[in-house]
Design a protein around this motif. Structure first.
Motif, PDB file in Angstrom:
ATOM      1  N   ASP A 179      -3.492   5.052  -7.893  1.00 30.66           N
ATOM      2  CA  ASP A 179      -2.908   3.701  -7.817  1.00 30.66           C
ATOM      3  C   ASP A 179      -1.691   3.567  -8.724  1.00 30.66           C
ATOM      4  O   ASP A 179      -1.473   2.541  -9.371  1.00 30.66           O
ATOM      5  CB  ASP A 179      -3.959   2.645  -8.159  1.00 30.66           C
ATOM      6  N   THR A 182       0.809  -1.236   0.000  1.00 30.08           N
ATOM      7  CA  THR A 182       0.000   0.000   0.000  1.00 30.08           C
ATOM      8  C   THR A 182       0.835   1.276   0.000  1.00 30.08           C
ATOM      9  O   THR A 182       0.600   2.177   0.792  1.00 30.08           O
ATOM     10  CB  THR A 182      -0.983   0.012   1.184  1.00 30.08           C
ATOM     11  N   ARG A 229       0.732   4.391   5.327  1.00 31.14           N
ATOM     12  CA  ARG A 229       1.077   5.433   4.360  1.00 31.14           C
ATOM     13  C   ARG A 229       2.242   6.255   4.891  1.00 31.14           C
ATOM     14  O   ARG A 229       2.345   7.453   4.638  1.00 31.14           O
ATOM     15  CB  ARG A 229      -0.141   6.343   4.126  1.00 31.14           C
ATOM     16  N   TRP A 287      -5.078   1.530  -2.106  1.00 33.43           N
ATOM     17  CA  TRP A 287      -3.683   1.854  -2.397  1.00 33.43           C
ATOM     18  C   TRP A 287      -2.900   0.688  -2.980  1.00 33.43           C
ATOM     19  O   TRP A 287      -1.674   0.646  -2.861  1.00 33.43           O
ATOM     20  CB  TRP A 287      -2.981   2.416  -1.155  1.00 33.43           C
TER      21      TRP A 287
END
Length: 390
Positions: free
Chosen positions: A34, A28, A363, A69
């Motif tokens: 993406d 991710t 993230r 993601w």
């Protein structure tokens, strides 16, 4: 007797630096849309000492998506992003295949185009399994998969065409080949499971021919685009992950599939074995007594290409598996997270670092992803990357 550090040939002509495969692992870290990015290129480039890298699962279309993601391979921007990755891996002497998937029922409506229902082999929900998506407050979290709708027969040619475009784009992006994800309770696994697949049409669960028809149509599309020597397939016999029911015909299905893949001369069959009934990926373990059984021998006899084995291996029992003569390469997942130089650590019998599982799907950029400083990478002509500890 082969060792982990031999240089085998995959398919008809692809020479690998060793028999160690980096297994596909979702992380991710994509950019908006993406799109793969420079950070991902650094991540994969750090791990180029593997004989073969198989990328994280990659979406072939917007409606194949089940997790936030994860990267795609269906837009021009995504293709350009993947070029960063393949260039970096090849610069560092590595080989890399793109794993492509369609998650089927393993999705949430918030990730689907126009909030539509996920597609499944039937309309049966994966009632005990989660996907990674944004909740009502926009927070990334694990949420129960949404109820699916059954894919209609007339929709299947369009689905196959989406995979064909993904294979064409994989070639444009510079990949050495593709791996079709037919494991872990995702779309192809849903079709192949005779207990879950209660359809009565030509893609139904009654026979191994009908259960594998969709997967083999996609394999044929990959062969047309890339050639058989650049195509692999991943399966998880007896796997129960993602609410998959026990399948009384799993051996019949896999042996039929193995013969059909062998007839097509695909490069490899990648088997994730011993995924436990709890459905928890963390419970996947290698068990030597299960490897040394008649089932594995039957698969070896049915399939002439390379066999890749994955499932909780370490350096020692990986060699035990190779010693049987039934498998050709060994895949490692979690050890590659905190040990980018895993292949060289194995060769030198250096200790391994433990990964921080709290940052597997975050993230947070480089943290737990590329921020490793306990090694120096030195390029060695003809050998890929060698590592000198700093």
């Amino acid at each position: 007797m082969p060792t982990l550090f031999d240089a085998p040939t995959l398919g008809s002509s692809l020479t690998l630096n060793n028999r160690i495969v980096m297994a596909p692992m979702t992380r991710t870290r994509t950019s908006e849309g993406d799109v793969p990015n420079a950070l991902m290129a650094k991540y994969y480039g750090q791990r180029a000492s593997a004989g073969l890298i198989v990328t994280e699962a990659t979406d072939v279309s917007a409606h194949s998506k089940g997790y936030a993601w994860t990267p795609g391979i269906y837009t021009d921007a995504q293709v350009e992003g993947w070029k960063l990755v393949t260039d970096e891996v090849h610069h560092n002497g590595g080989r890399i295949f793109l794993q492509v998937w369609h998650v089927g029922r393993m999705a949430h409506t918030s990730l689907m185009p126009n909030g539509e229902a996920p597609w499944g082999v039937t309309d049966e929900k994966a009632s005990e399994s989660d996907v990674f998506a944004h909740d009502s407050d926009g927070k990334l979290t694990f949420m129960r998969a949404s109820p699916p709708r059954q894919i209609q027969v007339e929709e299947i040619p369009g689905l196959v065409n989406e995979f064909a475009l993904a294979f064409k784009n994989a070639k444009l992006a510079g990949f050495d080949g593709v791996e079709i994800h037919a494991a872990n309770g995702y779309l192809f696994d849903q079709f192949m499971n005779s207990a879950l697949n209660t359809r009565t049409d030509e893609y139904g669960g009654a026979t191994p021919e009908t259960r594998t028809r969709l997967l083999l149509e996609v394999v044929d599309a990959a062969i047309r685009e890339l050639g058989a020597g650049k195509v692999g397939v991943r399966v998880s016999p007896f796997g129960r992950y993602n609410s998959m029911p026990a399948d009384p015909h799993v051996e019949e299905t896999l042996l039929y599939l193995s013969r059909e893949l062998s007839r097509r001369k695909v490069a490899y069959l990648h088997m994730l074995y011993q995924l436990m009934p709890s459905g928890n990926m963390e419970d996947s373990e290698f068990n030597e007594t299960h490897l040394r059984d008649s089932f594995v021998r039957k698969v070896r006899e049915a399939f002439d290409g390379s066999l890749i084995w994955c499932g909780g291996f370490n350096r020692d029992n990986a060699q035990v598996a190779l010693d049987t003569g039934w498998v050709d390469l060994i895949a490692f997942g979690r050890p590659f997270v905190a040990n980018p130089d895993l292949a060289v650590r194995f060769r030198n019998d250096w200790p391994l670092a433990e990964s921080d599982r709290s940052v597997l799907y975050t993230r947070n950029g480089e943290k737990g992803y590329t921020d490793f400083s306990n090694f120096t990478l030195l390029e060695k002509p003809g050998l890929g990357w060698a590592i000198e500890k700093s």
